[in-house]
Design an enzyme around this catalytic site. Structure first.
Site, PDB file in Angstrom:
ATOM      1  N   MET A  90       0.815  -1.064   0.003  1.00 35.68           N
ATOM      2  CA  MET A  90       0.160   0.012  -0.028  1.00 35.68           C
ATOM      3  C   MET A  90       0.838   1.180  -0.017  1.00 35.68           C
ATOM      4  SD  MET A  90      -3.730  -0.709   2.093  1.00 35.68           S
ATOM      5  CE  MET A  90      -2.872  -0.399   3.733  1.00 35.68           C
ATOM      6  N   ASN A 103       4.055   3.915   0.952  1.00 39.68           N
ATOM      7  CA  ASN A 103       4.639   4.498   2.240  1.00 39.68           C
ATOM      8  C   ASN A 103       5.675   3.540   2.566  1.00 39.68           C
ATOM      9  OD1 ASN A 103       4.084   5.246   5.201  1.00 39.68           O
ATOM     10  ND2 ASN A 103       5.058   6.595   4.002  1.00 39.68           N
ATOM     11  N   LEU A 104       6.799   3.164   1.764  1.00 45.02           N
ATOM     12  CA  LEU A 104       7.510   2.013   1.764  1.00 45.02           C
ATOM     13  C   LEU A 104       8.701   2.233   2.617  1.00 45.02           C
ATOM     14  CD1 LEU A 104       8.068   1.163  -2.052  1.00 45.02           C
ATOM     15  CD2 LEU A 104       6.400   0.297  -0.289  1.00 45.02           C
ATOM     16  N   HIS A 143       9.239  -3.374   3.627  1.00 48.47           N
ATOM     17  CA  HIS A 143       8.641  -3.622   2.207  1.00 48.47           C
ATOM     18  C   HIS A 143       9.892  -3.951   1.272  1.00 48.47           C
ATOM     19  CE1 HIS A 143       5.524  -0.704   3.768  1.00 48.47           C
ATOM     20  NE2 HIS A 143       4.711  -1.539   3.467  1.00 48.47           N
ATOM     21  N   VAL A 185      10.808  -7.712   9.731  1.00 50.20           N
ATOM     22  CA  VAL A 185      12.122  -6.438   9.798  1.00 50.20           C
ATOM     23  C   VAL A 185      11.719  -5.517  11.099  1.00 50.20           C
ATOM     24  CG1 VAL A 185      13.421  -4.684   8.697  1.00 50.20           C
ATOM     25  CG2 VAL A 185      12.777  -6.795   7.371  1.00 50.20           C
TER      26      VAL A 185
END
Length: 280
Positions: free
Chosen positions: A30, A32-33, A37, A176
């Protein structure tokens, strides 16, 4: 890096790629990395020839009262990061491209979509299952990568792929974390500086539970209640902390179990999980 905003353009490009015999991977996001991601992208690149990353804030998975309009959107920064990673294709459609006549057909996974996060966010996993199925049909990827942080979501996707005979291999990517242990999430931006420091307590709590289980503690109910109290005392508003079977989220009867949790801290709803291998 090629950017496509319509389904026909993307399909035409992928058709040409498949004619060369190259494999295709999908990383749905979605936007907003963050580094979490990007780790999914890296895993996809290790497993296929061509990677497609989607940037689409899906309205179907936001339930009433949630933050669809306020959800952080950073398309320019996202595209820059993906270009630096040498991603092959980015698919960034408008809502009208994905849902041109509204949402009339929905995909549900009943065994998983009404428990835990599904109970707290009714309709959320129906929205997830529907958009993921649409993306699978659009991209027809050989491999798709999803993060293990959204553990229930990962099981929903695995189940729908199995039940609907969708020919895509699902890879679950490890969580992460920030240096504090906090699982990376776009919604971490909602935390104040003080809350961000406090947020790591969620992971610490799950680690403590995992250690107790590994040492032989089988009083799961007591462990759950103790953790709920610890989180509450630390300023969280927990939705749940549960010890469940890692494959089904049913009663923990198998060798591999997972501790899953969701808790509010300020205006941010945090989710996390820790897998535990037992040897009974």
């Amino acid at each position: 890096m090629q950017l496509y905003k319509t389904i026909p353009e993307l399909r035409e490009a992928l058709s040409s790629i498949r004619q060369t015999g190259k494999s295709v991977g999908l990383v749905p996001t979605m936007g907003n990395l963050h580094e979490g991601h990007l780790s999914l992208v890296s895993i996809a690149q290790d497993n296929v020839d061509v990677v497609v990353v989607t940037l689409f804030v899906n309205p179907g998975q936001f339930v009433e009262g949630e933050d669809f309009d306020a959800y952080p959107r950073t398309p320019d920064a996202d595209l820059k990061k993906l270009k630096e990673m040498q991603v092959d294709i980015v698919f960034m459609p408008d809502v009208s491209e994905i849902y041109p006549v509204g949402l009339n057909t929905e995909v549900t996974v009943p065994a998983l979509d009404s428990i835990f996060c599904g109970e707290a966010r009714p309709g959320h996993f129906k929205g997830v299952a529907t958009i993921v199925t649409k993306l699978f049909n659009i991209v027809q990827a050989d491999v798709a990568v999803f993060g293990e942080k959204d553990y229930q979501q990962l099981l929903v996707i695995r189940r729908l792929v199995e039940d609907l005979n969708i020919p895509v291999h699902i890879i679950g990517a490890p969580i992460v974390r920030e240096a504090s242990g906090l699982a990376m999430s776009s919604r971490n931006q909602y935390l104040s500086a003080a809350e961000r420091k406090q947020a790591a307590r969620l992971y610490q709590c799950l680690q403590k539970m995992a250690l107790a289980i590994k040492r032989g503690d089988k009083n799961f109910d007591a462990l759950e209640q103790q953790s709920l109290q610890e989180l509450t005392d630390a300023g969280f508003k927990p939705d749940y902390v549960r010890i469940r079977d890692a494959n089904t989220l049913g009663s923990p009867r198998q060798e591999k179990i997972v501790i899953i949790a969701a808790a509010w801290l300020g205006s941010a709803r945090l989710i996390d999980n820790v897998a535990v291998q037992t040897y009974d």
